[in-house]
Design a protein around this motif. Structure first.
Motif, PDB file in Angstrom:
ATOM      1  N   UNK A 245       0.828  -1.200   0.000  1.00  0.00           N
ATOM      2  CA  UNK A 245       0.000   0.000   0.000  1.00  0.00           C
ATOM      3  C   UNK A 245       0.868   1.259   0.000  1.00  0.00           C
ATOM      4  N   UNK A 246       1.890   1.280   0.837  1.00  0.00           N
ATOM      5  CA  UNK A 246       2.768   2.448   0.917  1.00  0.00           C
ATOM      6  C   UNK A 246       3.539   2.653  -0.384  1.00  0.00           C
ATOM      7  N   UNK A 247       3.912   1.568  -1.045  1.00  0.00           N
ATOM      8  CA  UNK A 247       4.587   1.688  -2.342  1.00  0.00           C
ATOM      9  C   UNK A 247       3.723   2.456  -3.331  1.00  0.00           C
ATOM     10  N   UNK A 248       2.442   2.122  -3.370  1.00  0.00           N
ATOM     11  CA  UNK A 248       1.527   2.809  -4.285  1.00  0.00           C
ATOM     12  C   UNK A 248       1.214   4.233  -3.804  1.00  0.00           C
ATOM     13  N   UNK A 249       1.104   4.409  -2.499  1.00  0.00           N
ATOM     14  CA  UNK A 249       0.818   5.747  -1.965  1.00  0.00           C
ATOM     15  C   UNK A 249       1.925   6.721  -2.332  1.00  0.00           C
ATOM     16  N   UNK A 250       3.169   6.261  -2.291  1.00  0.00           N
ATOM     17  CA  UNK A 250       4.298   7.154  -2.576  1.00  0.00           C
ATOM     18  C   UNK A 250       4.320   7.619  -4.031  1.00  0.00           C
ATOM     19  N   UNK A 286      -6.638   7.364  -3.423  1.00  0.00           N
ATOM     20  CA  UNK A 286      -7.490   8.230  -2.612  1.00  0.00           C
ATOM     21  C   UNK A 286      -6.705   8.973  -1.536  1.00  0.00           C
ATOM     22  N   UNK A 287      -5.422   8.628  -1.347  1.00  0.00           N
ATOM     23  CA  UNK A 287      -4.608   9.341  -0.373  1.00  0.00           C
ATOM     24  C   UNK A 287      -4.364  10.788  -0.821  1.00  0.00           C
ATOM     25  N   UNK A 288      -4.619  11.084  -2.097  1.00  0.00           N
ATOM     26  CA  UNK A 288      -4.536  12.472  -2.551  1.00  0.00           C
ATOM     27  C   UNK A 288      -5.668  13.307  -1.969  1.00  0.00           C
ATOM     28  N   UNK A 289      -6.753  12.634  -1.553  1.00  0.00           N
ATOM     29  CA  UNK A 289      -7.950  13.328  -1.072  1.00  0.00           C
ATOM     30  C   UNK A 289      -8.169  13.119   0.421  1.00  0.00           C
ATOM     31  N   UNK A 290      -7.964  11.889   0.887  1.00  0.00           N
ATOM     32  CA  UNK A 290      -8.288  11.531   2.264  1.00  0.00           C
ATOM     33  C   UNK A 290      -7.038  11.256   3.082  1.00  0.00           C
ATOM     34  N   UNK A 292      -5.472   8.633   5.973  1.00  0.00           N
ATOM     35  CA  UNK A 292      -5.754   7.208   6.205  1.00  0.00           C
ATOM     36  C   UNK A 292      -6.958   6.982   7.104  1.00  0.00           C
ATOM     37  N   UNK A 293      -7.115   7.836   8.128  1.00  0.00           N
ATOM     38  CA  UNK A 293      -8.241   7.670   9.049  1.00  0.00           C
ATOM     39  C   UNK A 293      -9.578   7.906   8.353  1.00  0.00           C
ATOM     40  N   UNK A 294      -9.665   8.940   7.520  1.00  0.00           N
ATOM     41  CA  UNK A 294     -10.919   9.220   6.820  1.00  0.00           C
ATOM     42  C   UNK A 294     -11.227   8.154   5.768  1.00  0.00           C
ATOM     43  N   UNK A 295     -10.189   7.672   5.091  1.00  0.00           N
ATOM     44  CA  UNK A 295     -10.410   6.623   4.105  1.00  0.00           C
ATOM     45  C   UNK A 295     -10.897   5.347   4.772  1.00  0.00           C
ATOM     46  N   UNK A 296     -10.364   5.045   5.951  1.00  0.00           N
ATOM     47  CA  UNK A 296     -10.805   3.858   6.683  1.00  0.00           C
ATOM     48  C   UNK A 296     -12.279   3.978   7.059  1.00  0.00           C
ATOM     49  N   UNK A 297     -12.720   5.155   7.465  1.00  0.00           N
ATOM     50  CA  UNK A 297     -14.138   5.344   7.781  1.00  0.00           C
ATOM     51  C   UNK A 297     -15.010   5.066   6.563  1.00  0.00           C
ATOM     52  N   UNK A 298     -14.561   5.521   5.417  1.00  0.00           N
ATOM     53  CA  UNK A 298     -15.332   5.296   4.191  1.00  0.00           C
ATOM     54  C   UNK A 298     -15.359   3.810   3.834  1.00  0.00           C
TER      55      UNK A 298
END
Length: 390
Positions: A245-250, A286-290, A292-298
């Motif tokens: 996940x972190x590889x893609x987030x970067x 979606x890390x460009x928008x959210x 990690x905490x907000x994405x987890x809620x979604x």
């Protein structure tokens, strides 16, 4: 005649690949693919066209159309390029599976030559949770161990694993690698060891006619062919899933760093996404928008919400491989009912729809979300129903 860039984009989207994924498969830069698709480059080199056609796994007709659109004479290529190795030499979290699959192909018969620490097959009906092998069809001494089907739910990384292993066999062991649709007649060189990678049911006569040929099939379910080794591929472990996940987030947020404040959210994300590589890749965008905490809620409200339509379709195709008994069992499991060991349970595990959780079995979050859909109408109150593809 269609423009090369337009045709390339159509094939890529039809295959459900991002530009980055196609670049990885074809060993072509993302920039080159982007320039071709937007028309900045109109005359690709013949080698580039060949690599793209192989990365897209085009059949002979589609390959010829792409070559013609690129101003190249249509020709047939027998040996496809293997996938490039990952940044650490092996794709993230698949070291054991890659070693086990490579050992099976090198040996050519079941249960022999696996490296230390990798589980070996014991016989008919044996199912392993990690790097496991299932014998689902009668053995044939002429083909035993030479046909391996990598099974698992859509998005788990079957093709990526097959490509990684093919690359290892090619670069380290000098094998020829074929990448052809099963309906084509691959040109097999009987003077060298060869592996054919396909996502179609192969012609079993190929193994009888070519003693040094191995076949790796990537599929949602076993083919049922004689002598088949079924190699179930499960989800990534939590640690490996977070690393991926972190590889893609970067790629979208280069400065993002895991910290104690977001570690729990990152772990929660990979749990909700079942450790499926394709789901992790798409969610990273979606890390460009959210945060990690907000994405987890979604995700907790709907695990499929921030994933791609391609993944949703892949999951439903996985469900379509089940018979009625398997569907009924999956419904009961999704509703929280416990079930013991059985033939249908084994089939669900082989397809990657269900996994072991201690002494129990659990349905993947994404699978449960794919089969449960809100329904409202004049004769129904808002609720949940289980629906199946036809």
């Amino acid at each position: 005649m269609r423009e090369f860039g337009e045709l390339l984009r159509t094939h890529r989207i039809g295959a459900g690949l991002t530009q980055q994924q196609l670049a990885d498969f074809a060993m072509v830069s993302v920039r080159a693919i982007r320039d071709l698709e937007c028309g900045r480059t109109r005359s690709p080199r013949a080698e580039t066209v060949r690599l793209l056609a192989e990365g897209l796994r085009l059949d002979e007709s589609s390959r010829a159309d792409l070559q013609q659109a690129g101003g190249r004479a249509a020709g047939r290529t027998a040996v496809a390029p293997p996938a490039p190795a990952g940044s650490s030499g092996v794709i993230v979290g698949r070291e054991a599976e890659a070693a086990a699959l490579t050992a099976l192909l090198l040996e050519g018969r079941p249960g022999v030559g696996a490296p230390a620490g990798v589980p070996q097959a014991r016989g008919a009906g044996d199912v392993r949770d990690v790097a496991g092998v299932v014998f689902g069809a009668p053995l044939d001494v002429r083909t035993s161990g030479r046909l391996i089907t990598v099974t698992g739910v859509g998005g788990v990384g079957k093709t990526r694993l097959a490509l990684e292993v093919a690359g290892d066999l090619h670069f380290r062991h000098g094998w020829s690698v074929l990448w052809h649709p099963a309906q084509a007649s691959p040109a097999v060189d009987d003077e060298q060891n060869t592996v054919l990678v396909t996502d179609q049911r192969p012609d079993p006569r190929l193994l009888e006619e070519h003693p040094r040929l191995r076949i790796v099939v990537t599929a949602l379910a076993p083919t049922g062919l004689p002598g088949e080794h079924v190699f179930p591929l499960g989800a990534l472990s939590d640690d490996a899933a977070v690393r991926l996940l972190l590889t893609h987030v970067h790629r979208v947020r280069p400065a993002f760093k895991p910290e104690p404040a977001n570690q729990a959210a990152l772990t929660g994300l990979v749990h909700e996404l079942d450790g499926l590589p394709s789901a992790l890749e798409f969610a990273a965008g979606w890390f460009m928008v959210y945060s990690p905490q907000h994405l987890l809620e979604r995700l907790r409200s709907n695990p499929l919400d921030p994933t791609s339509a391609h993944l949703r379709d892949s999951l439903r195709r996985s469900l379509s491989t089940l018979d009625e008994e398997g569907r009924d069992l999956l419904v009961r499991l999704a509703e929280g009912e416990e079930a013991g060991h059985s033939g249908p349970m084994r089939d669900l595990c082989v397809r990657g729809l269900v996994r072991r959780a201690g002494p129990r079995y659990e349905v993947l979050n994404l699978v449960r979300a794919a089969v449960r859909e809100p329904v409202a109408g004049p004769h129904l109150s808002a609720g949940v129903t289980l629906t199946w593809p036809v």
